[in-house]
Design an enzyme around this catalytic site. Structure first.
Site, PDB file in Angstrom:
ATOM      1  N   THR A  42       0.859  -1.187   0.000  1.00 41.03           N
ATOM      2  CA  THR A  42       0.000   0.000   0.000  1.00 41.03           C
ATOM      3  C   THR A  42       0.889   1.229   0.000  1.00 41.03           C
ATOM      4  O   THR A  42       1.633   1.460   0.957  1.00 41.03           O
ATOM      5  CB  THR A  42      -0.907  -0.006   1.244  1.00 41.03           C
ATOM      6  N   GLU A  85      -3.734  -4.449  -2.694  1.00 45.10           N
ATOM      7  CA  GLU A  85      -4.266  -5.704  -2.168  1.00 45.10           C
ATOM      8  C   GLU A  85      -5.369  -5.414  -1.151  1.00 45.10           C
ATOM      9  O   GLU A  85      -5.195  -4.587  -0.264  1.00 45.10           O
ATOM     10  CB  GLU A  85      -3.124  -6.495  -1.501  1.00 45.10           C
ATOM     11  N   LYS A 108      -8.195  -9.565   3.631  1.00 47.46           N
ATOM     12  CA  LYS A 108      -8.349  -9.348   5.074  1.00 47.46           C
ATOM     13  C   LYS A 108      -7.551 -10.422   5.791  1.00 47.46           C
ATOM     14  O   LYS A 108      -7.694 -11.610   5.473  1.00 47.46           O
ATOM     15  CB  LYS A 108      -9.820  -9.490   5.487  1.00 47.46           C
ATOM     16  N   LYS A 143      -6.951   2.230  -2.886  1.00 39.69           N
ATOM     17  CA  LYS A 143      -6.660   1.453  -1.673  1.00 39.69           C
ATOM     18  C   LYS A 143      -6.836   2.315  -0.416  1.00 39.69           C
ATOM     19  O   LYS A 143      -7.455   1.898   0.568  1.00 39.69           O
ATOM     20  CB  LYS A 143      -5.224   0.906  -1.759  1.00 39.69           C
ATOM     21  N   GLY A 145      -7.492  -1.770  14.865  1.00 42.38           N
ATOM     22  CA  GLY A 145      -6.032  -1.900  14.965  1.00 42.38           C
ATOM     23  C   GLY A 145      -5.540  -2.575  13.702  1.00 42.38           C
ATOM     24  O   GLY A 145      -6.143  -2.421  12.642  1.00 42.38           O
ATOM     25  N   CYS A 167      -3.074  -2.135   8.876  1.00 46.04           N
ATOM     26  CA  CYS A 167      -3.503  -1.307   7.739  1.00 46.04           C
ATOM     27  C   CYS A 167      -4.248  -0.041   8.127  1.00 46.04           C
ATOM     28  O   CYS A 167      -3.784   1.056   7.815  1.00 46.04           O
ATOM     29  CB  CYS A 167      -4.346  -2.151   6.789  1.00 46.04           C
ATOM     30  N   ARG A 169      -0.342  -5.882  15.632  1.00 48.54           N
ATOM     31  CA  ARG A 169       0.094  -4.512  15.358  1.00 48.54           C
ATOM     32  C   ARG A 169      -1.050  -3.541  15.686  1.00 48.54           C
ATOM     33  O   ARG A 169      -2.156  -3.696  15.215  1.00 48.54           O
ATOM     34  CB  ARG A 169       0.532  -4.374  13.891  1.00 48.54           C
TER      35      ARG A 169
HETATM   36  N1  LIG Z   1      -1.458  -7.167   6.189  1.00 51.28           N
HETATM   37  C1  LIG Z   1      -2.542  -6.850   5.513  1.00 51.28           C
HETATM   38  O1  LIG Z   1      -3.666  -7.204   5.861  1.00 51.28           O
HETATM   39  C2  LIG Z   1      -2.436  -6.022   4.261  1.00 51.28           C
HETATM   40  C3  LIG Z   1      -3.520  -5.958   3.391  1.00 51.28           C
HETATM   41  C4  LIG Z   1      -3.405  -5.193   2.234  1.00 51.28           C
HETATM   42  C5  LIG Z   1      -2.241  -4.494   1.978  1.00 51.28           C
HETATM   43  N2  LIG Z   1      -1.199  -4.549   2.861  1.00 51.28           N
HETATM   44  C6  LIG Z   1       0.024  -3.815   2.522  1.00 51.28           C
HETATM   45  O2  LIG Z   1       0.971  -4.727   1.985  1.00 51.28           O
HETATM   46  C7  LIG Z   1       2.300  -4.370   2.391  1.00 51.28           C
HETATM   47  C8  LIG Z   1       2.950  -5.506   3.138  1.00 51.28           C
HETATM   48  O3  LIG Z   1       2.178  -5.740   4.304  1.00 51.28           O
HETATM   49  P1  LIG Z   1       2.418  -7.027   5.222  1.00 51.28           P
HETATM   50  O4  LIG Z   1       1.366  -7.003   6.272  1.00 51.28           O
HETATM   51  O5  LIG Z   1       2.599  -8.233   4.358  1.00 51.28           O
HETATM   52  O6  LIG Z   1       3.838  -6.621   5.856  1.00 51.28           O
HETATM   53  P2  LIG Z   1       4.840  -7.547   6.716  1.00 51.28           P
HETATM   54  O7  LIG Z   1       5.552  -6.619   7.596  1.00 51.28           O
HETATM   55  O8  LIG Z   1       4.086  -8.706   7.279  1.00 51.28           O
HETATM   56  O9  LIG Z   1       5.835  -8.125   5.609  1.00 51.28           O
HETATM   57  C9  LIG Z   1       6.750  -7.363   4.898  1.00 51.28           C
HETATM   58  C10 LIG Z   1       7.910  -8.257   4.544  1.00 51.28           C
HETATM   59  O10 LIG Z   1       8.820  -7.560   3.681  1.00 51.28           O
HETATM   60  C11 LIG Z   1      10.125  -7.947   4.004  1.00 51.28           C
HETATM   61  N3  LIG Z   1      11.085  -6.964   3.478  1.00 51.28           N
HETATM   62  C12 LIG Z   1      11.326  -5.692   3.907  1.00 51.28           C
HETATM   63  N4  LIG Z   1      12.263  -5.114   3.148  1.00 51.28           N
HETATM   64  C13 LIG Z   1      12.633  -6.016   2.212  1.00 51.28           C
HETATM   65  C14 LIG Z   1      13.541  -6.010   1.124  1.00 51.28           C
HETATM   66  N5  LIG Z   1      14.289  -4.916   0.843  1.00 51.28           N
HETATM   67  N6  LIG Z   1      13.660  -7.120   0.366  1.00 51.28           N
HETATM   68  C15 LIG Z   1      12.917  -8.212   0.621  1.00 51.28           C
HETATM   69  N7  LIG Z   1      12.025  -8.290   1.643  1.00 51.28           N
HETATM   70  C16 LIG Z   1      11.876  -7.199   2.419  1.00 51.28           C
HETATM   71  C17 LIG Z   1      10.107  -8.041   5.511  1.00 51.28           C
HETATM   72  O11 LIG Z   1      11.182  -8.818   5.999  1.00 51.28           O
HETATM   73  C18 LIG Z   1       8.742  -8.700   5.739  1.00 51.28           C
HETATM   74  O12 LIG Z   1       8.849 -10.107   5.747  1.00 51.28           O
HETATM   75  C19 LIG Z   1       2.141  -3.075   3.225  1.00 51.28           C
HETATM   76  O13 LIG Z   1       2.302  -1.990   2.382  1.00 51.28           O
HETATM   77  C20 LIG Z   1       0.699  -3.175   3.711  1.00 51.28           C
HETATM   78  O14 LIG Z   1       0.155  -1.915   3.960  1.00 51.28           O
HETATM   79  C21 LIG Z   1      -1.265  -5.307   3.980  1.00 51.28           C
END
Ligand SMILES: NC(=O)c1ccc[n+]([C@@H]2O[C@H](COP(=O)([O-])OP(=O)(O)OC[C@H]3O[C@@H](n4cnc5c(N)ncnc54)[C@H](O)[C@@H]3O)[C@@H](O)[C@H]2O)c1
Length: 447
Positions: A121, A149, A152, A205, A258, A261, A329
């Site tokens: 995001t 993405e 949920k 998004k 919480g 996101c 988180r």
């Molecule tokens: N969690 C959700 O429900 C959700 C839903 C939609 C969108 N998003 C978005 O998707 C993105 C990721 O969210 P998430 O919850 O999966 O995050 P997360 O923190 O669970 O995972 C991120 C991963 O990226 C890795 N990473 C960081 N820097 C890196 C690099 N340079 N090279 C390779 N790997 C690297 C980290 O080690 C980690 O494993 C965010 O922008 C979030 O806002 C999350």
């Protein structure tokens, strides 16, 4: 198709596993070695229903591989998804350092024409920054796609496999065709793939999360007012949710939103607006309401037990920010726990999935129970923070036997106030009249 996904958190792992499930060859890469080592042995770093089977099956079949070698992942990709974290910076804006670091690696290591997809995001304008970072070193043509993405946590695999819609911001026919092919297996039942320009996709998004967060804060304020005027928020919710213009989703009051996101995305959108000289007043208020809502459980506890919580022992059911995930988180449980510890109370908690994460975050500052009933032993009150299914119909006889005082604070309106009164509980929920035993029964005889 050869697809690489950089970042194997909640989003990257689900995306990678689901794309492998539909026959693509997928490499998932991450910088955290322990995570990748675990994944190679099918040990998942997160709890997400259905994901383990998917990872194991596709890894066994050879369509899904894990690596810390970002270069190798980029080199073999026709399509590369960036799914790294975008945590909030100090000023609330999305921190793009991980996204841009990956972009620069992509430019350096790409070996063929490539579609670069931002899955993380990211604020409007990020795809342009990513394109600039890739372009600085790229020796082959590349195309940008913003593919936010909407999964949920807790239902992520289902959401990805059967999306309500797929949003794709593209800058070329090439990217459009490639992305349409990738998503075709997921939209066979007719749900739309919505192509648009890249800034609109990036904005979609944030607007979606802003709207959902707004509904939650709105309903929490309505619930708080219901308490003051003697209305029942459950009735009000049903009364308004049946209006087709409003709809019934996301109208449940609770202890504040919480997760990874809503809090950060609302802040980031407010920040983007302020950089444009605009004050997003509604979302600013949504955020403020949410912060005060997280204090409501503590307030209710004080109403029930008196202002001084020194030496009070509290049982907490639910630590994750919502059920079916281990994600803590920005969870409301953390606000409550910090407040209780500060006030001199002690806490014993249970969560079906988030105990490991809680130990990691809180260490031995609280105690942890094997079962939800164990958490109650000797507690002066039970606070239900997360609406896990297994907390919905407990054996109230056991609950009462274990508790030192029959006090239940229900942050999710799981129980029926009348029944709780009949069972002899002091019962405080959200937006509904409290069931209060005489103070002597609640506090006095135990004092
Ligand atoms: N969690 C959700 O429900 C959700 C839903 C939609 C969108 N998003 C978005 O998707 C993105 C990721 O969210 P998430 O919850 O999966 O995050 P997360 O923190 O669970 O995972 C991120 C991963 O990226 C890795 N990473 C960081 N820097 C890196 C690099 N340079 N090279 C390779 N790997 C690297 C980290 O080690 C980690 O494993 C965010 O922008 C979030 O806002 C999350």
């Amino acid at each position: 198709m050869n697809i690489s996904v950089i970042g194997t958190g909640y989003v990257g792992l689900v995306v990678g596993a689901c794309l492998a499930e539909t026959g693509n060859d997928v490499i998932c890469a991450d910088v955290v070695e322990s995570k990748i080592e675990g994944l190679k042995r099918n040990v998942l770093p997160i709890y997400e229903p259905g994901l383990e089977d998917l990872v194991e099956r596709n890894q066994t079949d050879g369509r899904l591989t894990f690596t810390t070698d970002i270069r190798a992942a980029v080199e073999s990709a026709d399509v590369l998804f960036i799914a790294v974290g975008t945590p909030p910076d100090e000023d609330g804006s999305a921190d793009l350092q991980h996204v841009l670091a990956v972009a620069s690696d992509v430019g350096k290591y790409m070996t063929r024409e490539l579609v670069v997809v931002t899955k993380s995001t990211v604020p409007v304008g990020t795809a342009q920054k990513v394109a600039a970072a890739v372009g600085r070193e790229a020796r082959f043509p590349f195309h940008m796609c913003s593919n936010p993405e909407f999964l949920k946590e807790g239902a992520a695999v289902d959401d990805f496999m059967k999306p309500d819609r797929v949003v794709l911001g593209v800058d070329s026919e090439f990217a459009r065709n490639v992305m349409a092919e990738i998503y075709a297996p997921f939209v066979r039942t007719g749900n739309p793939v919505i192509f648009m320009d890249i800034p609109s996709a990036e904005m979609t998004k944030y607007a979606a999360n802003g709207m959902l967060a707004t509904r939650i804060s709105f309903m929490n304020e309505v619930a708080n007012l219901c308490e003051k005027v003697g209305a029942n928020v459950d009735m009000v919710r049903r009364g308004i949710g049946s209006d087709s213009r409003i709809g019934s989703s996301f109208l449940f009051p609770g202890p504040g939103y919480g997760g990874s996101c809503f809090p950060k995305d609302v802040k980031a959108l407010v920040r983007t607006a302020s950089e444009m000289g605009m004050d997003l007043r509604i979302l600013g208020a949504v955020e403020q309401v949410n912060q005060t809502q997280k204090l409501r459980l503590g307030e209710k506890l004080r109403n029930a037990l008196g202002d001084d919580l020194t030496g009070i022992h509290v049982a907490i059911w639910g630590l994750a920010f919502k059920p079916q995930t281990d994600d803590m988180r920005d969870a409301p449980s953390l606000t409550l726990i910090e407040e209780l510890l500060e006030a001199g109370a002690t806490v014993c908690a249970h969560d079906p999935a988030a105990m490991k994460e809680a130990r990691h975050k809180l260490g031995d500052r609280i105690s942890y129970a094997e079962t939800n009933y164990d958490a109650l032993s000797g507690a002066d009150a039970l606070v239900v923070v997360t609406d896990w299914n297994e907390y919905r119909h407990p054996d109230f006889g056991r609950v009462k036997d274990h508790l030192r005082r029959p006090v239940v604070i229900d942050g999710r309106n799981l129980y029926d106030p009348e029944k709780m009164a009949e069972l002899g509980f002091s019962y405080f929920s959200m937006g509904r009249a409290p069931v209060e035993l005489p103070l002597a029964e609640r506090v006095g005889e135990y004092a």
